[in-house]
Design a protein around this motif. Structure first.
Motif, PDB file in Angstrom:
ATOM      1  N   ARG A   5     -35.080 -81.887 -20.074  1.00 47.44           N
ATOM      2  CA  ARG A   5     -35.124 -80.851 -19.045  1.00 47.44           C
ATOM      3  C   ARG A   5     -36.382 -80.033 -19.296  1.00 47.44           C
ATOM      4  O   ARG A   5     -36.600 -79.568 -20.412  1.00 47.44           O
ATOM      5  N   THR A   6     -37.198 -79.866 -18.297  1.00 41.88           N
ATOM      6  CA  THR A   6     -38.382 -79.031 -18.439  1.00 41.88           C
ATOM      7  C   THR A   6     -38.314 -77.895 -17.425  1.00 41.88           C
ATOM      8  O   THR A   6     -37.677 -78.021 -16.382  1.00 41.88           O
ATOM      9  N   TYR A   7     -38.959 -76.806 -17.769  1.00 39.16           N
ATOM     10  CA  TYR A   7     -39.000 -75.656 -16.871  1.00 39.16           C
ATOM     11  C   TYR A   7     -40.194 -74.806 -17.250  1.00 39.16           C
ATOM     12  O   TYR A   7     -40.788 -74.963 -18.314  1.00 39.16           O
ATOM     13  N   GLU A   8     -40.547 -73.896 -16.365  1.00 40.10           N
ATOM     14  CA  GLU A   8     -41.666 -72.997 -16.653  1.00 40.10           C
ATOM     15  C   GLU A   8     -41.278 -71.583 -16.275  1.00 40.10           C
ATOM     16  O   GLU A   8     -40.315 -71.368 -15.542  1.00 40.10           O
ATOM     17  N   TRP A   9     -42.033 -70.633 -16.801  1.00 39.31           N
ATOM     18  CA  TRP A   9     -41.811 -69.228 -16.499  1.00 39.31           C
ATOM     19  C   TRP A   9     -43.150 -68.521 -16.468  1.00 39.31           C
ATOM     20  O   TRP A   9     -44.160 -69.057 -16.898  1.00 39.31           O
ATOM     21  N   ILE A  14     -45.795 -58.833 -17.301  1.00 38.74           N
ATOM     22  CA  ILE A  14     -46.118 -58.326 -15.967  1.00 38.74           C
ATOM     23  C   ILE A  14     -44.955 -57.494 -15.431  1.00 38.74           C
ATOM     24  O   ILE A  14     -45.142 -56.357 -14.980  1.00 38.74           O
ATOM     25  N   SER A  15     -43.754 -58.041 -15.490  1.00 37.13           N
ATOM     26  CA  SER A  15     -42.577 -57.293 -15.031  1.00 37.13           C
ATOM     27  C   SER A  15     -42.293 -56.105 -15.936  1.00 37.13           C
ATOM     28  O   SER A  15     -41.969 -55.021 -15.462  1.00 37.13           O
ATOM     29  N   LEU A  25     -33.924 -50.017  -8.104  1.00 35.85           N
ATOM     30  CA  LEU A  25     -33.599 -50.872  -6.965  1.00 35.85           C
ATOM     31  C   LEU A  25     -34.856 -51.511  -6.386  1.00 35.85           C
ATOM     32  O   LEU A  25     -34.880 -52.714  -6.107  1.00 35.85           O
ATOM     33  N   GLU A  26     -35.917 -50.730  -6.239  1.00 34.07           N
ATOM     34  CA  GLU A  26     -37.182 -51.278  -5.731  1.00 34.07           C
ATOM     35  C   GLU A  26     -37.729 -52.343  -6.677  1.00 34.07           C
ATOM     36  O   GLU A  26     -38.204 -53.397  -6.241  1.00 34.07           O
ATOM     37  N   PHE A  27     -37.669 -52.079  -7.981  1.00 37.08           N
ATOM     38  CA  PHE A  27     -38.117 -53.044  -8.995  1.00 37.08           C
ATOM     39  C   PHE A  27     -37.370 -54.368  -8.848  1.00 37.08           C
ATOM     40  O   PHE A  27     -37.968 -55.443  -8.801  1.00 37.08           O
ATOM     41  N   LEU A  28     -36.044 -54.304  -8.766  1.00 39.40           N
ATOM     42  CA  LEU A  28     -35.235 -55.517  -8.664  1.00 39.40           C
ATOM     43  C   LEU A  28     -35.487 -56.256  -7.354  1.00 39.40           C
ATOM     44  O   LEU A  28     -35.515 -57.488  -7.328  1.00 39.40           O
ATOM     45  N   ARG A  29     -35.694 -55.527  -6.292  1.00 41.88           N
ATOM     46  CA  ARG A  29     -35.991 -56.181  -5.000  1.00 41.88           C
ATOM     47  C   ARG A  29     -37.359 -56.862  -5.026  1.00 41.88           C
ATOM     48  O   ARG A  29     -37.537 -57.919  -4.421  1.00 41.88           O
ATOM     49  N   GLU A  30     -38.319 -56.284  -5.728  1.00 36.43           N
ATOM     50  CA  GLU A  30     -39.630 -56.925  -5.894  1.00 36.43           C
ATOM     51  C   GLU A  30     -39.482 -58.227  -6.684  1.00 36.43           C
ATOM     52  O   GLU A  30     -40.118 -59.235  -6.372  1.00 36.43           O
ATOM     53  N   ALA A  33     -37.752 -60.851  -4.488  1.00 33.52           N
ATOM     54  CA  ALA A  33     -38.666 -61.375  -3.472  1.00 33.52           C
ATOM     55  C   ALA A  33     -39.784 -62.232  -4.070  1.00 33.52           C
ATOM     56  O   ALA A  33     -40.566 -62.830  -3.328  1.00 33.52           O
ATOM     57  N   GLY A  34     -39.891 -62.276  -5.405  1.00 32.20           N
ATOM     58  CA  GLY A  34     -40.926 -63.074  -6.045  1.00 32.20           C
ATOM     59  C   GLY A  34     -42.255 -62.358  -6.201  1.00 32.20           C
ATOM     60  O   GLY A  34     -43.240 -62.968  -6.619  1.00 32.20           O
ATOM     61  N   ARG A  35     -42.312 -61.072  -5.878  1.00 36.26           N
ATOM     62  CA  ARG A  35     -43.554 -60.311  -6.046  1.00 36.26           C
ATOM     63  C   ARG A  35     -43.738 -59.841  -7.490  1.00 36.26           C
ATOM     64  O   ARG A  35     -44.840 -59.469  -7.884  1.00 36.26           O
ATOM     65  N   LEU A  36     -42.667 -59.871  -8.264  1.00 38.26           N
ATOM     66  CA  LEU A  36     -42.712 -59.681  -9.717  1.00 38.26           C
ATOM     67  C   LEU A  36     -42.065 -60.907 -10.337  1.00 38.26           C
ATOM     68  O   LEU A  36     -41.084 -61.428  -9.790  1.00 38.26           O
ATOM     69  N   PRO A  37     -42.587 -61.375 -11.469  1.00 35.70           N
ATOM     70  CA  PRO A  37     -41.969 -62.551 -12.091  1.00 35.70           C
ATOM     71  C   PRO A  37     -40.572 -62.238 -12.621  1.00 35.70           C
ATOM     72  O   PRO A  37     -40.308 -61.132 -13.092  1.00 35.70           O
TER      73      PRO A  37
END
Length: 166
Positions: A5-9, A14-15, A25-30, A33-37
């Motif tokens: 099994r391979t995966y990346e992060w 950054i987060s 809430l704004e942090f978690l929504r970002e 949405a993929g705007r923060l890793p």
């Protein structure tokens, strides 16, 4: 035959650098949405943040044999990770800018066995009480038929996040 099994992060710093700059809430929504890793643990266990509102966070995953313990079922640490994430992020969703949190404890009750045949599971975290310095949250792990698989409570400590040097 062995399985692979391979995966990346992405870079977790950054987060981490974004914590406290906006509301929780704004942090978690970002992040959702993929705007923060997302956190590397989400890639490692293959789970996702599906929903977040003030005082509530929902994570989900489809268990596979890569999550198994030696007795042929999903390891309790996987349950605990999902429940801790849901409870903690429910608390984080209530925080104003400049505040962070960390878990003080996590009490988990394992109620049903989970295997690769269980199908998608959801960890639903909700805040029970939040003060200035501590918060109490719970999380329920359920299957697609809403059967309770595990339950957890978590105490979190709240603290000011130092201003970033950037």
């Amino acid at each position: 035959m062995g399985r692979i099994r391979t995966y990346e992060w992405e870079d977790p710093s950054i987060s981490a650098a974004a914590v406290g700059r906006a509301t929780g809430l704004e942090f978690l929504r970002e992040m959702q949405a993929g705007r923060l890793p997302g956190p590397p643990i989400a890639a490692t266990l293959d789970f996702s943040l599906d929903e977040v509102d003030e005082g509530r966070a929902v994570f989900s995953m489809t268990p596979g044999e890569e999550h198994y313990n030696p007795i042929g079922s999903v390891h309790g640490g996987v349950y605990a990770t999902l429940l801790d994430s849901a409870a903690g992020c429910a608390v984080q969703s209530t925080l104003p800018p400049g505040m962070g949190y960390t878990s003080l404890d996590l009490t988990v009750k394992f109620l049903k066995r989970i295997t690769a045949d269980t199908g998608r599971v959801r960890a639903i975290g909700t805040v029970i009480s939040r003060g200035r310095q501590t918060a109490l949250a719970e999380a329920r792990l359920v299957d697609t038929r809403e059967r309770l698989l595990a339950h957890a409570t978590s105490s979190c400590i709240l603290f000011p996040v130092p201003a970033s040097a950037t």
